[in-house]
Design a protein around this motif. Structure first.
Motif, PDB file in Angstrom:
ATOM      1  N   TYR A 194       0.754  -1.234   0.087  1.00  0.00           N
ATOM      2  CA  TYR A 194      -0.177  -0.113   0.210  1.00  0.00           C
ATOM      3  C   TYR A 194       0.919   1.349   0.019  1.00  0.00           C
ATOM      4  O   TYR A 194       0.484   2.259  -0.889  1.00  0.00           O
ATOM      5  CB  TYR A 194      -0.938  -0.091   1.139  1.00  0.00           C
ATOM      6  N   ARG A 195       1.914   1.206   0.639  1.00  0.00           N
ATOM      7  CA  ARG A 195       2.615   2.444   0.784  1.00  0.00           C
ATOM      8  C   ARG A 195       3.594   2.695  -0.645  1.00  0.00           C
ATOM      9  O   ARG A 195       3.648   3.838  -1.118  1.00  0.00           O
ATOM     10  CB  ARG A 195       3.974   2.303   1.803  1.00  0.00           C
ATOM     11  N   VAL A 214       0.968   4.430  -2.760  1.00  0.00           N
ATOM     12  CA  VAL A 214       0.546   5.788  -2.529  1.00  0.00           C
ATOM     13  C   VAL A 214       1.722   6.667  -3.095  1.00  0.00           C
ATOM     14  O   VAL A 214       1.320   7.767  -3.678  1.00  0.00           O
ATOM     15  CB  VAL A 214       0.702   6.083  -0.999  1.00  0.00           C
ATOM     16  N   ASP A 239       1.097   9.615  -5.831  1.00  0.00           N
ATOM     17  CA  ASP A 239       1.832  10.917  -5.410  1.00  0.00           C
ATOM     18  C   ASP A 239       2.319  11.382  -6.779  1.00  0.00           C
ATOM     19  O   ASP A 239       2.326  12.573  -7.125  1.00  0.00           O
ATOM     20  CB  ASP A 239       2.828  10.806  -4.460  1.00  0.00           C
ATOM     21  N   ARG A 294      -5.075   6.059  -4.560  1.00  0.00           N
ATOM     22  CA  ARG A 294      -4.485   6.610  -3.439  1.00  0.00           C
ATOM     23  C   ARG A 294      -5.247   6.539  -2.105  1.00  0.00           C
ATOM     24  O   ARG A 294      -5.186   6.119  -1.150  1.00  0.00           O
ATOM     25  CB  ARG A 294      -3.802   7.939  -3.599  1.00  0.00           C
ATOM     26  N   HIS A 332      -4.878   4.496   1.423  1.00  0.00           N
ATOM     27  CA  HIS A 332      -5.103   5.111   2.653  1.00  0.00           C
ATOM     28  C   HIS A 332      -5.866   4.597   3.406  1.00  0.00           C
ATOM     29  O   HIS A 332      -5.726   4.360   4.686  1.00  0.00           O
ATOM     30  CB  HIS A 332      -5.470   6.824   2.542  1.00  0.00           C
ATOM     31  N   LYS A 333      -7.152   3.925   2.992  1.00  0.00           N
ATOM     32  CA  LYS A 333      -8.088   3.039   3.677  1.00  0.00           C
ATOM     33  C   LYS A 333      -7.378   2.056   4.340  1.00  0.00           C
ATOM     34  O   LYS A 333      -7.499   1.609   5.307  1.00  0.00           O
ATOM     35  CB  LYS A 333      -9.068   2.790   2.692  1.00  0.00           C
ATOM     36  N   ASP A 366      -5.379   5.168   7.206  1.00  0.00           N
ATOM     37  CA  ASP A 366      -5.342   6.788   7.375  1.00  0.00           C
ATOM     38  C   ASP A 366      -6.656   7.277   6.727  1.00  0.00           C
ATOM     39  O   ASP A 366      -6.694   7.701   5.521  1.00  0.00           O
ATOM     40  CB  ASP A 366      -3.958   7.116   6.361  1.00  0.00           C
ATOM     41  N   ALA A 423      -6.857  11.167   5.264  1.00  0.00           N
ATOM     42  CA  ALA A 423      -6.121  11.093   3.818  1.00  0.00           C
ATOM     43  C   ALA A 423      -6.945  10.469   2.854  1.00  0.00           C
ATOM     44  O   ALA A 423      -7.189  11.097   1.692  1.00  0.00           O
ATOM     45  CB  ALA A 423      -4.860  10.459   3.933  1.00  0.00           C
ATOM     46  N   CYS A 424      -7.788   9.309   3.354  1.00  0.00           N
ATOM     47  CA  CYS A 424      -8.762   8.557   2.441  1.00  0.00           C
ATOM     48  C   CYS A 424      -9.635   9.765   2.005  1.00  0.00           C
ATOM     49  O   CYS A 424     -10.096   9.724   0.885  1.00  0.00           O
ATOM     50  CB  CYS A 424      -9.106   7.218   3.044  1.00  0.00           C
ATOM     51  N   ASP A 462      -8.854  12.709  -0.341  1.00  0.00           N
ATOM     52  CA  ASP A 462      -8.747  12.432  -1.591  1.00  0.00           C
ATOM     53  C   ASP A 462     -10.080  12.062  -2.374  1.00  0.00           C
ATOM     54  O   ASP A 462     -10.237  12.459  -3.339  1.00  0.00           O
ATOM     55  CB  ASP A 462      -7.740  10.969  -1.755  1.00  0.00           C
TER      56      ASP A 462
END
Length: 311
Positions: free
Chosen positions: A245-246, A249, A253, A269, A273-274, A278, A281-282, A285
């Protein structure tokens, strides 16, 4: 003694005089000089399309500075007929159309510029402005009312890449610097072609469900052409599938750095984030995405799901 007749200035001299007037803010004089240069160039039959295109584009810039937007649009049309997809002419026409409140056509020009070169801040800013205005003016279905956005042929992108490399070579610097930012040389035409082939191979692997192998292909493609937005969003999809997942992201980005209103990048993204828990952030977006595309059912559904869990 009879006075000697002053020799007629060549079109290049007239162009240079026009450039000098433009630099000092004498836009009316600059437009006159560019008009004379155009007549001189055409008079002797030297109808070099690129030279004429530059002269019309320069005169368009003078008209734009003087607030004569209709004439600016006309000159940009001629310039772009002579040399299609010229960035300066597209940007000048977009600015004039925006001033004339012809927002749909301005949006198309800004988006076309980003196909040619995705590193132009003015085009990103213009696209964002037009997105906001069109959402307010035309409502949620504003995209349906847009004129067709032309596809920039690969041959044009290759030609511009070659010009960029030649410009970098003349300055004897491996990387150009613009406003304090180091700009990497544009990929060669061979790199663009290889990058496209690798991207398509990655797409085929995705259809087969082979996401890890697809990631390798997309990574190879991005090493050759690091400015292709869809390759980042495609690789992000694969990272989501393999629960990296990172990395997803990071790819989104990068895609959003190139195209700040890219729907797939915002959605993927948000998905990442979900999974990373986070929620803020989710939601951010998804809200940004829905400002651009209010009827995006997948985004609406995900937002409702996240907000329900938040309670």
């Amino acid at each position: 003694m009879p006075q000697k007749r002053r020799p007629t200035q060549s079109w290049t001299e007239l162009k240079q005089s026009g450039n000098n007037c433009f630099k000092t803010g004498q836009y009316g004089d600059a437009a006159d000089l560019y008009s004379r240069a155009i007549k001189e160039l055409e008079k002797f039959g030297k109808k070099n399309p690129e030279d004429l295109s530059i002269l019309y584009s320069n005169r368009a810039a003078s008209y734009l500075k003087d607030g004569n937007c209709p004439e600016c649009v006309k000159d940009c049309n001629v310039s772009l007929d002579l040399v299609p997809f010229g960035i300066k002419s597209l940007l000048r026409r977009a600015a004039a159309l925006e001033a004339l409140e012809r927002y749909r056509q301005a949006y198309v020009d800004y988006k076309t510029v980003l196909q040619v070169d995705c590193n132009i801040p003015a085009a990103h800013e213009g696209t964002n402005r037009m997105t906001k205005v069109l959402t307010e003016v035309d409502g949620p279905s504003w995209r349906e009312k847009l004129p067709p956005i032309p596809t920039v042929p690969l041959a044009v992108r290759e030609k511009l890449a070659q010009q960029a490399r030649q410009a970098a070579a003349t300055t004897a610097q491996p990387n150009a610097v613009h406003n304090g930012t180091v700009l990497k040389p544009a990929p060669s035409s061979q790199d663009l072609k290889k990058g496209q082939v690798l991207k398509e191979e990655g797409n085929c692997l995705v259809k087969k469900g082979e996401h890890k192998k697809a990631i390798e292909k997309y990574s190879q493609s991005l090493r050759l052409n690091p400015a292709e937005v869809t390759t980042y969003t495609n690789r992000a999809l694969c990272y989501l599938s393999v629960k990296q997942y990172r990395d997803a992201v990071r790819d989104c980005d990068e895609a959003l750095r190139i195209d700040s209103s890219n729907i797939k990048a915002l959605y993927r993204r948000a998905q990442a984030h979900k999974e990373l828990k986070d929620v803020k952030a989710c939601v951010d977006d998804l809200n940004t995405l829905l400002k651009v595309e209010p009827k995006n059912t997948a985004a609406v559904k995900l937002l409702q799901e996240v907000q329900k869990k938040k309670k």
